[in-house]
Design a protein around this motif. Structure first.
Motif, PDB file in Angstrom:
ATOM      1  N   PRO A  18     -67.569 -31.254 -16.044  1.00  0.00           N
ATOM      2  CA  PRO A  18     -67.980 -30.680 -17.321  1.00  0.00           C
ATOM      3  C   PRO A  18     -67.116 -29.481 -17.669  1.00  0.00           C
ATOM      4  CG  PRO A  18     -69.511 -30.009 -15.609  1.00  0.00           C
ATOM      5  CD  PRO A  18     -68.507 -30.942 -14.970  1.00  0.00           C
ATOM      6  N   VAL A  19     -66.562 -29.471 -18.863  1.00  0.00           N
ATOM      7  CA  VAL A  19     -65.688 -28.388 -19.284  1.00  0.00           C
ATOM      8  C   VAL A  19     -66.151 -27.851 -20.625  1.00  0.00           C
ATOM      9  CG1 VAL A  19     -63.334 -27.788 -19.962  1.00  0.00           C
ATOM     10  CG2 VAL A  19     -63.725 -29.314 -18.039  1.00  0.00           C
ATOM     11  N   GLN A  20     -66.210 -26.551 -20.764  1.00  0.00           N
ATOM     12  CA  GLN A  20     -66.635 -25.947 -22.009  1.00  0.00           C
ATOM     13  C   GLN A  20     -65.470 -25.840 -22.979  1.00  0.00           C
ATOM     14  OE1 GLN A  20     -68.470 -22.205 -21.045  1.00  0.00           O
ATOM     15  NE2 GLN A  20     -70.453 -23.175 -20.869  1.00  0.00           N
ATOM     16  N   LEU A  21     -65.659 -26.398 -24.173  1.00  0.00           N
ATOM     17  CA  LEU A  21     -64.686 -26.230 -25.233  1.00  0.00           C
ATOM     18  C   LEU A  21     -65.135 -25.099 -26.141  1.00  0.00           C
ATOM     19  CD1 LEU A  21     -63.788 -29.878 -26.254  1.00  0.00           C
ATOM     20  CD2 LEU A  21     -62.534 -28.336 -24.769  1.00  0.00           C
ATOM     21  N   GLN A  22     -64.185 -24.518 -26.856  1.00  0.00           N
ATOM     22  CA  GLN A  22     -64.515 -23.435 -27.766  1.00  0.00           C
ATOM     23  C   GLN A  22     -65.348 -23.970 -28.932  1.00  0.00           C
ATOM     24  OE1 GLN A  22     -63.916 -20.362 -27.194  1.00  0.00           O
ATOM     25  NE2 GLN A  22     -62.493 -20.484 -25.505  1.00  0.00           N
ATOM     26  N   PRO A  23     -66.198 -23.152 -29.524  1.00  0.00           N
ATOM     27  CA  PRO A  23     -67.041 -23.603 -30.636  1.00  0.00           C
ATOM     28  C   PRO A  23     -66.245 -23.814 -31.905  1.00  0.00           C
ATOM     29  CG  PRO A  23     -67.292 -21.249 -30.280  1.00  0.00           C
ATOM     30  CD  PRO A  23     -66.458 -21.761 -29.150  1.00  0.00           C
ATOM     31  N   PRO A  24     -66.812 -24.538 -32.887  1.00  0.00           N
ATOM     32  CA  PRO A  24     -66.126 -24.750 -34.161  1.00  0.00           C
ATOM     33  C   PRO A  24     -65.708 -23.422 -34.782  1.00  0.00           C
ATOM     34  CG  PRO A  24     -68.085 -26.123 -34.010  1.00  0.00           C
ATOM     35  CD  PRO A  24     -68.116 -25.207 -32.829  1.00  0.00           C
ATOM     36  N   GLY A  25     -64.553 -23.450 -35.439  1.00  0.00           N
ATOM     37  CA  GLY A  25     -64.048 -22.222 -36.053  1.00  0.00           C
ATOM     38  C   GLY A  25     -62.948 -21.574 -35.250  1.00  0.00           C
ATOM     39  N   TYR A  26     -62.867 -21.913 -33.973  1.00  0.00           N
ATOM     40  CA  TYR A  26     -61.795 -21.400 -33.121  1.00  0.00           C
ATOM     41  C   TYR A  26     -60.506 -22.135 -33.460  1.00  0.00           C
ATOM     42  CZ  TYR A  26     -59.158 -20.592 -28.823  1.00  0.00           C
ATOM     43  OH  TYR A  26     -58.194 -20.254 -27.912  1.00  0.00           O
ATOM     44  N   SER A  27     -59.372 -21.447 -33.402  1.00  0.00           N
ATOM     45  CA  SER A  27     -58.096 -22.110 -33.668  1.00  0.00           C
ATOM     46  C   SER A  27     -57.044 -21.592 -32.711  1.00  0.00           C
ATOM     47  CB  SER A  27     -57.651 -21.880 -35.112  1.00  0.00           C
ATOM     48  OG  SER A  27     -57.403 -20.508 -35.339  1.00  0.00           O
ATOM     49  N   CYS A  28     -55.967 -22.354 -32.549  1.00  0.00           N
ATOM     50  CA  CYS A  28     -54.906 -21.951 -31.633  1.00  0.00           C
ATOM     51  C   CYS A  28     -53.614 -22.620 -32.039  1.00  0.00           C
ATOM     52  CB  CYS A  28     -55.253 -22.341 -30.194  1.00  0.00           C
ATOM     53  SG  CYS A  28     -55.314 -24.124 -29.932  1.00  0.00           S
ATOM     54  N   GLU A  29     -52.518 -22.095 -31.529  1.00  0.00           N
ATOM     55  CA  GLU A  29     -51.238 -22.766 -31.690  1.00  0.00           C
ATOM     56  C   GLU A  29     -51.214 -23.981 -30.766  1.00  0.00           C
ATOM     57  OE1 GLU A  29     -49.223 -21.941 -33.921  1.00  0.00           O
ATOM     58  OE2 GLU A  29     -49.899 -19.934 -34.476  1.00  0.00           O
ATOM     59  N   PRO A  30     -50.356 -24.962 -31.036  1.00  0.00           N
ATOM     60  CA  PRO A  30     -50.299 -26.149 -30.178  1.00  0.00           C
ATOM     61  C   PRO A  30     -49.744 -25.832 -28.792  1.00  0.00           C
ATOM     62  CG  PRO A  30     -48.526 -26.188 -31.793  1.00  0.00           C
ATOM     63  CD  PRO A  30     -49.423 -25.049 -32.174  1.00  0.00           C
ATOM     64  N   VAL A  31     -50.010 -26.718 -27.861  1.00  0.00           N
ATOM     65  CA  VAL A  31     -49.441 -26.643 -26.519  1.00  0.00           C
ATOM     66  C   VAL A  31     -48.208 -27.539 -26.484  1.00  0.00           C
ATOM     67  CG1 VAL A  31     -49.797 -27.252 -24.092  1.00  0.00           C
ATOM     68  CG2 VAL A  31     -51.606 -26.086 -25.372  1.00  0.00           C
ATOM     69  N   LEU A  32     -47.136 -27.060 -25.869  1.00  0.00           N
ATOM     70  CA  LEU A  32     -45.904 -27.835 -25.706  1.00  0.00           C
ATOM     71  C   LEU A  32     -45.815 -28.336 -24.271  1.00  0.00           C
ATOM     72  CD1 LEU A  32     -43.033 -28.807 -26.491  1.00  0.00           C
ATOM     73  CD2 LEU A  32     -42.218 -26.488 -25.993  1.00  0.00           C
ATOM     74  N   VAL A  33     -45.592 -29.623 -24.111  1.00  0.00           N
ATOM     75  CA  VAL A  33     -45.463 -30.236 -22.791  1.00  0.00           C
ATOM     76  C   VAL A  33     -44.019 -30.696 -22.618  1.00  0.00           C
ATOM     77  CG1 VAL A  33     -46.255 -32.075 -21.261  1.00  0.00           C
ATOM     78  CG2 VAL A  33     -47.866 -30.986 -22.852  1.00  0.00           C
ATOM     79  N   ILE A  34     -43.347 -30.207 -21.584  1.00  0.00           N
ATOM     80  CA  ILE A  34     -41.928 -30.517 -21.362  1.00  0.00           C
ATOM     81  C   ILE A  34     -41.736 -31.265 -20.045  1.00  0.00           C
ATOM     82  CG2 ILE A  34     -39.610 -29.575 -21.026  1.00  0.00           C
ATOM     83  CD1 ILE A  34     -40.391 -27.168 -22.647  1.00  0.00           C
ATOM     84  N   TRP A 278     -56.231 -27.181 -18.669  1.00  0.00           N
ATOM     85  CA  TRP A 278     -56.790 -26.622 -19.897  1.00  0.00           C
ATOM     86  C   TRP A 278     -57.180 -25.159 -19.718  1.00  0.00           C
ATOM     87  CZ3 TRP A 278     -61.832 -24.875 -20.878  1.00  0.00           C
ATOM     88  CH2 TRP A 278     -62.084 -24.561 -22.221  1.00  0.00           C
ATOM     89  N   LYS A 279     -57.809 -24.867 -18.584  1.00  0.00           N
ATOM     90  CA  LYS A 279     -58.188 -23.475 -18.312  1.00  0.00           C
ATOM     91  C   LYS A 279     -56.972 -22.585 -18.207  1.00  0.00           C
ATOM     92  CE  LYS A 279     -62.771 -23.826 -17.659  1.00  0.00           C
ATOM     93  NZ  LYS A 279     -63.808 -22.964 -18.246  1.00  0.00           N
ATOM     94  N   LEU A 280     -55.909 -23.066 -17.577  1.00  0.00           N
ATOM     95  CA  LEU A 280     -54.706 -22.251 -17.403  1.00  0.00           C
ATOM     96  C   LEU A 280     -53.989 -22.009 -18.735  1.00  0.00           C
ATOM     97  CD1 LEU A 280     -53.239 -23.802 -14.120  1.00  0.00           C
ATOM     98  CD2 LEU A 280     -54.680 -21.762 -14.365  1.00  0.00           C
ATOM     99  N   CYS A 281     -54.001 -22.998 -19.613  1.00  0.00           N
ATOM    100  CA  CYS A 281     -53.357 -22.838 -20.919  1.00  0.00           C
ATOM    101  C   CYS A 281     -54.069 -21.817 -21.790  1.00  0.00           C
ATOM    102  CB  CYS A 281     -53.297 -24.168 -21.653  1.00  0.00           C
ATOM    103  SG  CYS A 281     -52.080 -25.338 -21.010  1.00  0.00           S
ATOM    104  N   PHE A 282     -55.380 -21.717 -21.631  1.00  0.00           N
ATOM    105  CA  PHE A 282     -56.176 -20.884 -22.521  1.00  0.00           C
ATOM    106  C   PHE A 282     -56.877 -19.750 -21.798  1.00  0.00           C
ATOM    107  CE2 PHE A 282     -55.660 -24.974 -24.532  1.00  0.00           C
ATOM    108  CZ  PHE A 282     -55.299 -24.630 -25.821  1.00  0.00           C
ATOM    109  N   VAL A 283     -56.388 -19.389 -20.603  1.00  0.00           N
ATOM    110  CA  VAL A 283     -57.066 -18.367 -19.821  1.00  0.00           C
ATOM    111  C   VAL A 283     -57.145 -17.051 -20.563  1.00  0.00           C
ATOM    112  CG1 VAL A 283     -54.930 -17.733 -18.596  1.00  0.00           C
ATOM    113  CG2 VAL A 283     -57.138 -17.172 -17.594  1.00  0.00           C
ATOM    114  N   SER A 284     -56.138 -16.721 -21.357  1.00  0.00           N
ATOM    115  CA  SER A 284     -56.103 -15.421 -22.022  1.00  0.00           C
ATOM    116  C   SER A 284     -56.982 -15.365 -23.260  1.00  0.00           C
ATOM    117  CB  SER A 284     -54.663 -15.075 -22.422  1.00  0.00           C
ATOM    118  OG  SER A 284     -54.156 -16.059 -23.298  1.00  0.00           O
ATOM    119  N   VAL A 285     -57.458 -16.525 -23.714  1.00  0.00           N
ATOM    120  CA  VAL A 285     -58.272 -16.509 -24.930  1.00  0.00           C
ATOM    121  C   VAL A 285     -59.632 -17.160 -24.727  1.00  0.00           C
ATOM    122  CG1 VAL A 285     -56.302 -16.520 -26.493  1.00  0.00           C
ATOM    123  CG2 VAL A 285     -57.210 -18.687 -25.685  1.00  0.00           C
ATOM    124  N   SER A 286     -59.957 -17.519 -23.485  1.00  0.00           N
ATOM    125  CA  SER A 286     -61.225 -18.194 -23.244  1.00  0.00           C
ATOM    126  C   SER A 286     -62.348 -17.184 -23.138  1.00  0.00           C
ATOM    127  CB  SER A 286     -61.132 -19.023 -21.959  1.00  0.00           C
ATOM    128  OG  SER A 286     -60.832 -18.212 -20.862  1.00  0.00           O
TER     129      SER A 286
END
Length: 286
Positions: A18-34, A278-286
């Protein structure tokens, strides 16, 4: 705002995470996968990131699509969680939510050099985070410079041990971290206090026995799990539990609104990659 709990994990995992997603209204820049593979398993491994970006990436048109059945947040979330990895990859490309520059696209077929035309196109974008294969980051100077530049401008970075290069000195230099390669081995692990704070419910088990690259240094999120019952024999263990072996499969250093992480797991059957990435990508804004 209410929090939406979503079960996302790899198909083969017996128990979903189970993973918590941000509630509606939250926004972010895209993630780039290389540089990561594009086959189905990797779509599953990135599922949490793909879904999050389709719902919240500021460049995504997915949430603006008018669909009789899926014209709201709850409906779209339900639809996304029903898709497999290949379908999520395709949808992410269509809506420019997660930008995928796969291993098949990084190098030109003619000369096996980095596709600098594509790289210049990517330089125009702003990204919440960059997930990059260790081979391309360490061995391709153009990609090294690109990722380091985006990090300096505020993007979080996750370097994944796809090939498993033991010499991680380029990471130390580019990101000013004290990480050292500790071991490539199997070990029982559990979250430490920092890991519980950053990864939390993305690693729901008390412990897991798994093979990994273990990194020693700042920001270790895991520690060795030792069962006290294994050390009860005073003849063999007169001092009781020994000190845990050094190193962690995941290390993360948070600096303000960005972070840099090394992801050393090598078997997605043991650990749910998607939730942790997912947690690592958004750790600073979670």
């Amino acid at each position: 705002m209410k929090t939406i709990l979503v079960n996302l994990a790899i198909e083969e995992m017996a128990k979903k995470t189970p993973v918590q997603l941000q509630p509606p209204g939250y926004s972010c820049e895209p993630v780039l996968v290389i540089g990561l593979p594009t086959y189905k398993d990797w779509g599953e491994n990135l599922s949490n990131v793909l879904i999050h970006c389709l719902l919240y990436a500021t460049t995504s048109t997915y949430m603006n699509e008018s669909d009789d059945d899926d014209d709201d947040y709850e409906g779209k979330l339900k639809h996304l969680t029903s898709l497999d990895g290949e379908e999520l990859m395709k949808l992410s490309r269509e809506h420019n939510a997660t930008v995928i520059w796969s291993e098949n696209d990084v190098l030109n077929e003619e000369d096996e050099e980095v596709d600098t035309v594509r790289l210049r196109e990517l330089e125009k974008g702003d990204y919440q985070a960059i997930i990059v294969d260790d081979t391309y980051f360490i061995r391709e100077p153009d990609i090294t410079a690109f990722v380091a530049d985006k990090y300096e401008k505020g993007a979080s970075v996750v370097v994944m041990a796809i090939e498993g290069i033991f010499n991680i000195s380029p990471l130390r230099r580019k990101f000013n971290v004290d990480w050292e390669f500790g071991a490539y081995t199997k070990r029982s692990i559990k979250l430490n206090d920092l890991g519980k704070e950053i990864i939390g419910d993305a690693f729901p088990k008390d412990s897991v026995y798994t093979k990994s690259h273990f990194i020693v240094g700042e920001g270790e999120l895991f520690t060795e799990f030792q069962d006290p019952e294994d050390y009860e024999d005073e003849e063999y263990y007169p001092d009781g539990l020994p000190s845990p072996a050094p190193g962690s499969p995941v290390v993360t250093v948070v600096r303000g609104s960005k972070s840099v992480s090394y992801f050393g797991f090598v078997n997605w059957r043991d650990v749910s990659y998607g939730g942790i990435l997912w947690k690592l990508c958004f750790v600073s804004v979670s």
